[in-house]
Write a protein that holds these residues in place. Structure first.
Motif, mmCIF file in Angstrom:
data_model
loop_
_atom_site.group_PDB
_atom_site.id
_atom_site.type_symbol
_atom_site.label_atom_id
_atom_site.label_comp_id
_atom_site.label_asym_id
_atom_site.label_seq_id
_atom_site.Cartn_x
_atom_site.Cartn_y
_atom_site.Cartn_z
ATOM 1 N N GLY A 82 0.760 -1.076 0.442
ATOM 2 C CA GLY A 82 0.120 -0.298 -0.416
ATOM 3 C C GLY A 82 1.826 1.130 0.013
ATOM 4 N N GLN A 83 2.293 1.101 0.089
ATOM 5 C CA GLN A 83 2.961 2.600 0.192
ATOM 6 C C GLN A 83 3.440 2.207 -1.186
ATOM 7 N N THR A 84 3.804 4.056 -1.622
ATOM 8 C CA THR A 84 4.910 4.516 -2.728
ATOM 9 C C THR A 84 6.008 3.685 -2.531
ATOM 10 N N ILE A 85 6.577 3.625 -3.665
ATOM 11 C CA ILE A 85 7.751 3.045 -4.083
ATOM 12 C C ILE A 85 8.383 4.185 -3.760
ATOM 13 N N ASP A 86 8.549 4.855 -3.479
ATOM 14 C CA ASP A 86 9.798 5.919 -2.852
ATOM 15 C C ASP A 86 9.941 5.294 -1.497
ATOM 16 N N THR A 87 8.283 5.437 -0.256
ATOM 17 C CA THR A 87 8.429 5.118 0.571
ATOM 18 C C THR A 87 8.764 3.629 0.758
ATOM 19 N N ALA A 88 8.347 2.733 0.137
ATOM 20 C CA ALA A 88 9.328 1.385 0.429
ATOM 21 C C ALA A 88 10.589 1.735 0.406
ATOM 22 N N LEU A 89 11.383 2.493 -0.176
ATOM 23 C CA LEU A 89 12.893 2.701 -0.823
ATOM 24 C C LEU A 89 13.576 3.232 1.203
ATOM 25 N N GLU A 90 12.699 4.253 0.519
ATOM 26 C CA GLU A 90 12.698 4.772 2.268
ATOM 27 C C GLU A 90 12.567 3.371 3.472
ATOM 28 N N LEU A 91 11.727 2.749 3.898
ATOM 29 C CA LEU A 91 11.904 2.178 4.607
ATOM 30 C C LEU A 91 12.785 1.020 4.674
ATOM 31 N N SER A 92 13.098 -0.023 3.450
ATOM 32 C CA SER A 92 14.380 -0.116 3.639
ATOM 33 C C SER A 92 15.807 0.692 3.364
ATOM 34 N N LYS A 93 16.057 1.402 3.510
ATOM 35 C CA LYS A 93 17.139 2.740 4.207
ATOM 36 C C LYS A 93 17.188 2.550 5.633
ATOM 37 N N ILE A 94 15.776 2.487 5.772
ATOM 38 C CA ILE A 94 16.022 2.852 7.586
ATOM 39 C C ILE A 94 16.231 0.972 8.355
ATOM 40 N N PHE A 95 15.540 0.042 7.240
ATOM 41 C CA PHE A 95 15.879 -0.933 7.724
ATOM 42 C C PHE A 95 17.367 -1.539 7.878
ATOM 43 N N SER A 96 18.014 -0.799 6.861
ATOM 44 C CA SER A 96 19.569 -1.014 6.807
ATOM 45 C C SER A 96 20.231 -0.264 7.626
ATOM 46 N N ASP A 97 19.852 0.978 7.844
ATOM 47 C CA ASP A 97 20.954 1.227 8.831
ATOM 48 C C ASP A 97 21.056 0.769 10.098
ATOM 49 N N ILE A 98 19.282 0.710 10.741
ATOM 50 C CA ILE A 98 19.116 -0.868 11.901
ATOM 51 C C ILE A 98 19.918 -1.771 12.366
ATOM 52 N N MET A 99 20.275 -2.602 10.593
ATOM 53 C CA MET A 99 20.990 -3.892 11.138
ATOM 54 C C MET A 99 22.145 -3.480 10.846
ATOM 55 N N GLN A 100 22.785 -1.835 10.598
ATOM 56 C CA GLN A 100 23.709 -1.359 10.693
ATOM 57 C C GLN A 100 24.957 -0.585 11.996
ATOM 58 N N SER A 101 23.175 -0.459 12.414
ATOM 59 C CA SER A 101 23.758 -0.038 14.391
ATOM 60 C C SER A 101 23.850 1.516 14.098
ATOM 61 N N LYS A 102 22.846 2.039 13.306
ATOM 62 C CA LYS A 102 23.091 3.583 12.702
ATOM 63 C C LYS A 102 22.139 4.472 13.340
ATOM 64 N N GLU A 103 22.391 5.154 13.023
ATOM 65 C CA GLU A 103 21.142 6.332 14.083
ATOM 66 C C GLU A 103 20.348 6.147 11.982
ATOM 67 N N TYR A 104 18.825 6.592 13.311
ATOM 68 C CA TYR A 104 17.880 5.940 11.791
ATOM 69 C C TYR A 104 16.465 6.914 12.655
ATOM 70 N N ASP A 105 15.583 7.508 11.644
ATOM 71 C CA ASP A 105 14.378 8.407 11.534
ATOM 72 C C ASP A 105 13.424 7.360 12.195
#
Length: 145
Positions: A82-105
């Motif tokens: 139900g999300q836009t492509i841009d939102t899906a890609l943003e969620l993927s970036k956030i998830f990647s940041d979480i996996m790398q123990s980086k700060e995220y929104d």
């Protein structure tokens, strides 16, 4: 809530998605299908998406793998449906940041995805958790070309 209770809750969420996966199966009318695998541990995932006018109308996954890999795929499908492509890609970036123990929104509601935070402590398992996300990204980018 204590750390041990939170850890237990997260494990329960992960196991629930593993035993009762959401959006598992294939799509007859999907326009994106991507197969990926993680040769180091044998996880195999197939992502099916129906993207119309820049929006993920439907998404399903199929595959075999460990509880982390399949739980992450289940959570990912819930998050991007139900999300836009841009939102899906943003969620993927956030998830990647979480996996790398980086700060995220952290103002974005990640739902059950937060349960996978602990995976970042186990580098060998990060590829398991990110496999479905990488497949989704690859599928989206294949449509852009």
């Amino acid at each position: 809530m204590s750390f041990n209770n939170l850890d237990t809750l997260y494990r329960q969420v992960i196991m629930d998605h593993y035993k009762n996966p959401r959006n598992k199966g294939s799509l007859e009318d999907g326009n994106i299908t991507i197969d990926m695998n993680n040769p180091t541990c044998g996880d195999r995932i197939q992502i099916h998406m129906k993207v119309v006018d820049g929006k993920v109308e439907e998404v399903k996954f199929d595959g075999e793998g460990c509880s982390i890999s399949l739980s992450s795929a289940s959570m990912m499908t819930q998050a991007i449906k139900g999300q836009t492509i841009d939102t899906a890609l943003e969620l993927s970036k956030i998830f990647s940041d979480i996996m790398q123990s980086k700060e995220y929104d952290d103002s974005i509601d990640l739902g059950d995805i937060e349960a996978l935070q602990g995976v970042s402590k186990f580098p060998a398992r990060i590829k398991c958790a990110t496999l479905a996300w990488k497949a989704m990204e690859k599928g989206i980018h294949s449509q852009e070309n």
